[in-house]
Design a protein around this motif. Structure first.
Motif, PDB file in Angstrom:
ATOM      1  N   LEU A  48       0.845  -1.193   0.000  1.00 34.39           N
ATOM      2  CA  LEU A  48       0.000   0.000   0.000  1.00 34.39           C
ATOM      3  C   LEU A  48       0.880   1.242   0.000  1.00 34.39           C
ATOM      4  O   LEU A  48       1.646   1.464   0.938  1.00 34.39           O
ATOM      5  N   ALA A  49       0.773   2.059  -1.038  1.00 35.21           N
ATOM      6  CA  ALA A  49       1.605   3.261  -1.130  1.00 35.21           C
ATOM      7  C   ALA A  49       0.784   4.553  -1.119  1.00 35.21           C
ATOM      8  O   ALA A  49       1.346   5.630  -1.239  1.00 35.21           O
ATOM      9  N   THR A  50      -0.516   4.450  -0.936  1.00 36.72           N
ATOM     10  CA  THR A  50      -1.358   5.642  -1.067  1.00 36.72           C
ATOM     11  C   THR A  50      -1.219   6.633   0.073  1.00 36.72           C
ATOM     12  O   THR A  50      -1.508   7.816  -0.106  1.00 36.72           O
ATOM     13  N   PHE A  51      -0.774   6.200   1.253  1.00 32.41           N
ATOM     14  CA  PHE A  51      -0.551   7.173   2.328  1.00 32.41           C
ATOM     15  C   PHE A  51       0.486   8.198   1.909  1.00 32.41           C
ATOM     16  O   PHE A  51       0.432   9.356   2.306  1.00 32.41           O
ATOM     17  N   GLU A  52       1.444   7.780   1.098  1.00 30.98           N
ATOM     18  CA  GLU A  52       2.498   8.671   0.635  1.00 30.98           C
ATOM     19  C   GLU A  52       1.961   9.778  -0.269  1.00 30.98           C
ATOM     20  O   GLU A  52       2.630  10.782  -0.481  1.00 30.98           O
ATOM     21  N   GLU A  53       0.772   9.601  -0.788  1.00 36.27           N
ATOM     22  CA  GLU A  53       0.171  10.597  -1.672  1.00 36.27           C
ATOM     23  C   GLU A  53      -0.447  11.759  -0.899  1.00 36.27           C
ATOM     24  O   GLU A  53      -0.811  12.759  -1.500  1.00 36.27           O
ATOM     25  N   GLY A  54      -0.580  11.617   0.411  1.00 34.78           N
ATOM     26  CA  GLY A  54      -1.083  12.728   1.195  1.00 34.78           C
ATOM     27  C   GLY A  54      -1.788  12.344   2.478  1.00 34.78           C
ATOM     28  O   GLY A  54      -2.846  11.733   2.445  1.00 34.78           O
ATOM     29  N   ILE A  55      -1.155  12.678   3.583  1.00 33.36           N
ATOM     30  CA  ILE A  55      -1.747  12.598   4.924  1.00 33.36           C
ATOM     31  C   ILE A  55      -1.241  13.843   5.649  1.00 33.36           C
ATOM     32  O   ILE A  55      -0.042  14.099   5.669  1.00 33.36           O
ATOM     33  N   VAL A  56      -2.137  14.620   6.222  1.00 27.75           N
ATOM     34  CA  VAL A  56      -1.711  15.818   6.949  1.00 27.75           C
ATOM     35  C   VAL A  56      -2.155  15.715   8.410  1.00 27.75           C
ATOM     36  O   VAL A  56      -3.125  15.044   8.739  1.00 27.75           O
TER      37      VAL A  56
END
Length: 136
Positions: A48-56
């Motif tokens: 899973l790499a989607t957290f790297e696309e944006g978590i603030v």
């Protein structure tokens, strides 16, 4: 059954303040390192790499229970306290040896960096976070 993500982090000389203790602001950096290890490195290992696309981060709360001196690595234990489609809460405990030195909480919001706005957690992201949800 919930579990905790455990991360060991070495202290750096630059983490210290004039009193020889880890500076209060550096605790957030240590917590951030643990969070990145879980949500970027750990999630990537799980495919899973989607957290790297944006978590603030929308909020931090930190309780300082005792000073931490330079020395052996500290242990940070993390878990998810609340999981909603639009945000989740990460809880941390920082141990100096076996002594609890700090507790913290961060509210995190999934974010679409390209569109500049919050987004919803995907089913895969929620599934990744699910085992870390506290039993309380």
């Amino acid at each position: 059954m919930s579990k905790r993500f455990v991360y060991h982090v070495s202290l750096r000389w630059s983490d210290l303040d004039a009193y020889g203790h880890v500076n209060n602001a550096r605790f957030l950096t240590l917590y951030e390192e643990a969070r990145v290890a879980m949500m970027f490195v750990g999630a990537r290992s799980a495919g899973l790499a989607t957290f790297e696309e944006g978590i603030v981060v929308s909020r931090h709360e930190v309780d300082y229970l005792r000073p931490v001196d330079y020395g052996d690595p500290v242990r940070i234990e993390m878990w998810i306290d609340e999981l909603r489609p639009s945000r989740f809460t990460v809880c941390y405990e920082l141990f100096d040896g076996d002594v609890l030195a700090s507790r913290a909480r961060s509210i995190l919001v999934p974010f679409d960096l390209d569109k500049g706005r919050p987004r919803r957690l995907s089913d895969a992201e929620q599934e990744f976070l699910q085992p870390w949800i506290s039993a309380s």
